[in-house]
Design an enzyme around this catalytic site. Structure first.
Site, PDB file in Angstrom:
ATOM      1  N   GLU A 286      11.825  -5.587   4.053  1.00  4.77           N
ATOM      2  CA  GLU A 286      12.383  -5.283   5.375  1.00  4.77           C
ATOM      3  C   GLU A 286      12.752  -6.543   6.146  1.00  4.77           C
ATOM      4  O   GLU A 286      13.613  -6.518   7.017  1.00  4.77           O
ATOM      5  CB  GLU A 286      11.381  -4.465   6.202  1.00  4.77           C
ATOM      6  CG  GLU A 286      11.662  -2.973   6.144  1.00  4.77           C
ATOM      7  CD  GLU A 286      10.815  -2.137   7.087  1.00  4.77           C
ATOM      8  OE1 GLU A 286      10.778  -0.931   6.878  1.00  4.77           O
ATOM      9  OE2 GLU A 286      10.180  -2.666   8.014  1.00  4.77           O
ATOM     10  N   HIS A 307       2.472  -3.456 -20.679  1.00  6.64           N
ATOM     11  CA  HIS A 307       2.734  -2.435 -21.697  1.00  6.64           C
ATOM     12  C   HIS A 307       3.875  -1.504 -21.292  1.00  6.64           C
ATOM     13  O   HIS A 307       4.113  -0.498 -21.953  1.00  6.64           O
ATOM     14  CB  HIS A 307       1.450  -1.647 -21.976  1.00  6.64           C
ATOM     15  CG  HIS A 307       0.373  -2.523 -22.556  1.00  6.64           C
ATOM     16  ND1 HIS A 307       0.059  -2.541 -23.898  1.00  6.64           N
ATOM     17  CD2 HIS A 307      -0.423  -3.446 -21.969  1.00  6.64           C
ATOM     18  CE1 HIS A 307      -0.898  -3.429 -24.107  1.00  6.64           C
ATOM     19  NE2 HIS A 307      -1.207  -3.995 -22.952  1.00  6.64           N
ATOM     20  N   LYS A 421      17.750   8.181   8.596  1.00  3.22           N
ATOM     21  CA  LYS A 421      17.192   9.045   9.646  1.00  3.22           C
ATOM     22  C   LYS A 421      18.307   9.812  10.344  1.00  3.22           C
ATOM     23  O   LYS A 421      18.196  11.007  10.580  1.00  3.22           O
ATOM     24  CB  LYS A 421      16.434   8.214  10.690  1.00  3.22           C
ATOM     25  CG  LYS A 421      15.158   7.583  10.177  1.00  3.22           C
ATOM     26  CD  LYS A 421      14.426   6.920  11.329  1.00  3.22           C
ATOM     27  CE  LYS A 421      13.345   5.997  10.843  1.00  3.22           C
ATOM     28  NZ  LYS A 421      12.804   5.152  11.886  1.00  3.22           N
TER      29      LYS A 421
HETATM   30  O1  PA5 Z   1       7.945  -2.318   9.929  1.00  3.56           O
HETATM   31  C1  PA5 Z   1       8.353  -1.406  10.617  1.00  3.56           C
HETATM   32  O2  PA5 Z   1       8.781  -1.590  11.759  1.00  3.56           O
HETATM   33  C2  PA5 Z   1       8.373   0.016  10.080  1.00  3.56           C
HETATM   34  O3  PA5 Z   1       7.877   0.104   8.818  1.00  3.56           O
HETATM   35  C3  PA5 Z   1       7.529   0.902  10.984  1.00  3.56           C
HETATM   36  O4  PA5 Z   1       6.221   0.417  10.991  1.00  3.56           O
HETATM   37  C4  PA5 Z   1       7.565   2.330  10.510  1.00  3.56           C
HETATM   38  O5  PA5 Z   1       8.876   2.814  10.477  1.00  3.56           O
HETATM   39  C5  PA5 Z   1       6.728   3.220  11.413  1.00  3.56           C
HETATM   40  O6  PA5 Z   1       7.142   3.118  12.731  1.00  3.56           O
HETATM   41  P1  PA5 Z   1       6.270   3.650  13.924  1.00  3.56           P
HETATM   42  O7  PA5 Z   1       5.004   2.876  13.962  1.00  3.56           O
HETATM   43  O8  PA5 Z   1       7.093   3.461  15.147  1.00  3.56           O
HETATM   44  O9  PA5 Z   1       6.005   5.120  13.637  1.00  3.56           O
END
Ligand code: PA5
Length: 446
Positions: A286, A307, A421
């Protein structure tokens, strides 16, 4: 020093002068990060967090954990991405992959809301039946679909089991300090709340209440975890690349990618690190994967995956490099005994600990992979203590941020996560998405 990084197995792939050549860029990245002049600087609270955390809240976390340990058989942790991976990684690392099945004084811990699988949710509800349950809903935004669905289902379950008032005492929310629907609901229902700091993004939040409450519930020493991170913070607060293994790691992986190594495989020889690898994959994926750039983070557990993936790693397309996380001491050891029949021919190992054999598997593999054209970086960690984990977490977080700046991306945003989303909401018929719905449905029919 708790984490040692060995770059010897980069020989022939990355030369010293190439690393040294990145010193000015590393220095710039260091200053961007520390002075808050880089992209995404509103989200660098994790940098000082190991020392500057809210001590009053920390005590409340420990108190809540003791309460949960005393009145709970099953602790359900609801969250996704950064609001789940770190806690799960830490619990498996510190305790076991089999934590729930082991004899212990602490509650079983299950993670929900990290998929939209109805079967998974139904199974978890089944596990909770007839047992004392508490819940930690974790969402910074409070609006993420997956955890919100799981929370609806579990809140309902809790209220049916305990009544609204008692359920309220068993539901803990970790969310934004002020805003968001979850915060409002928590206030209305009287749930105890913990804070995801504004300046810490999800994937950097394991050392906030997001990770700390579930980790404390499993009986781990969260003060030692913070201490490890704090000591790492001091060691890696050095702009000089050659003296800072964390920056050297960032530089080496950057050079490797420039030479076509587009995939980094994080390898461990311990199954209890499987979720740590998942946490790391999110952290790097990310943070770096944007603007059509970034190293693709993958992971493997050896020798298991030798393996299955071993053939490709040894002999497939040369687009990989490996980062191996190695432990000096196992949690437990078992010694190979003599067998009078020696049917398996393993008596030559008599008296050897299994960890010794695992180490030889690593040594054999790193040399074979090097021969096969795969560069390796080895990150050595002394043990599976909270302190070492805190150290390792900070090592990877800081190297990740600097890697992002070296690449020229904002390591702290995740705009790409929104696309699926939008489509999902449109296809579900969420108000406001009518036009997209039509277009998407037409595309699905083509
Ligand atoms: O790193 C990030 O920002 C995402 O992985 C969020 O943690 C994830 O989408 C969950 O978001 P939230 O804590 O707002 O539910």
């Amino acid at each position: 020093m708790s984490v040692a990084v060995d770059f010897r197995h980069l020989k022939g792939f990355v030369q010293d002068h190439e690393i040294e050549g990145l010193a000015p860029q590393i220095k710039t990245a260091h200053h961007m990060l520390h002075n808050g002049t880089g992209m995404g600087s509103d989200f660098t609270g994790w940098l000082t967090l190991p020392d500057d955390y809210d001590k009053e809240e920390f005590e409340r976390i420990q108190k809540a954990a003791r309460q949960i340990q005393s009145d709970t058989d099953v602790f359900i942790v609801i969250g996704i991405g950064g609001s789940y991976l770190g806690a799960r990684a830490a619990i498996e690392f510190l305790k076991s992959q089999h934590y729930n099945a082991l004899a212990k004084q602490t509650p079983d811990i299950y993670f929900a809301g990290n998929t939209i699988s109805s079967s998974d949710l139904a199974e978890l509800l089944e596990i909770c039946k007839g047992r004392r349950v508490s819940l930690n809903m974790i969402s910074k935004s409070g609006t993420t679909t997956e955890p919100a669905i799981a929370f609806r289902v579990f809140k309902d379950f809790m209220e049916r089991e305990y009544g609204r008032e008692e359920a309220g005492k068993r539901i803990y929310c970790t969310t934004d300090r002020e805003k968001g629907t979850l915060k409002q609901l928590a206030e209305k229902e009287g749930y105890q709340t913990f804070v995801v700091p504004d300046d810490v993004g999800g994937r950097f939040s394991v050392l906030t209440a997001v990770g700390l409450l579930p980790i404390a519930v499993c009986g781990a020493d969260i003060a030692a975890l913070m201490q490890g991170a704090a000591d790492a913070r001091r060691e890696y607060d050095n702009e000089r690349l050659l003296e800072n293994p964390c920056y050297r790691y960032a530089a080496a992986r950057n050079i490797l990618q420039r030479k076509g190594r587009d995939i980094e495989l994080l390898v461990s020889y311990e199954p209890c690190c499987t979720m740590l690898c998942e946490w790391w994959k999110q952290l790097y994926g990310e943070s770096e994967g944007k603007d059509q750039k970034g190293i693709f983070p993958a992971a493997a557990t050896f020798s298991t995956d030798l393996h299955s993936m071993g053939q490709y790693i040894q002999d497939g397309k040369r687009i990989l490099f490996e980062t191996v996380v190695l432990f000096e001491k196992p949690k437990y050891d078992i010694v190979i005994e003599n067998s009078p029949e020696d049917v398996d021919g393993l008596n030559f190992l008599q008296g050897r600990p299994v960890s010794y054999i695992n180490r030889k598997a690593f040594e054999g593999t790193v040399l074979a992979h090097h021969d096969g054209g795969v560069p390796n970086i080895v990150v050595s960690v002394p043990d599976f203590s909270e302190y070492s984990l805190g150290y390792l977490i900070y090592f990877f977080e800081k190297a990740c941020a600097v890697s992002g700046y070296l690449l020229g991306v904002n390591p702290f945003d995740q705009p790409g996560v929104e696309s699926y989303k939008r489509n999902m909401f449109a296809l579900l018929g969420k108000p406001g998405y009518e036009q997209e719905k039509e277009q998407l449905e037409a595309r699905l029919k083509q």
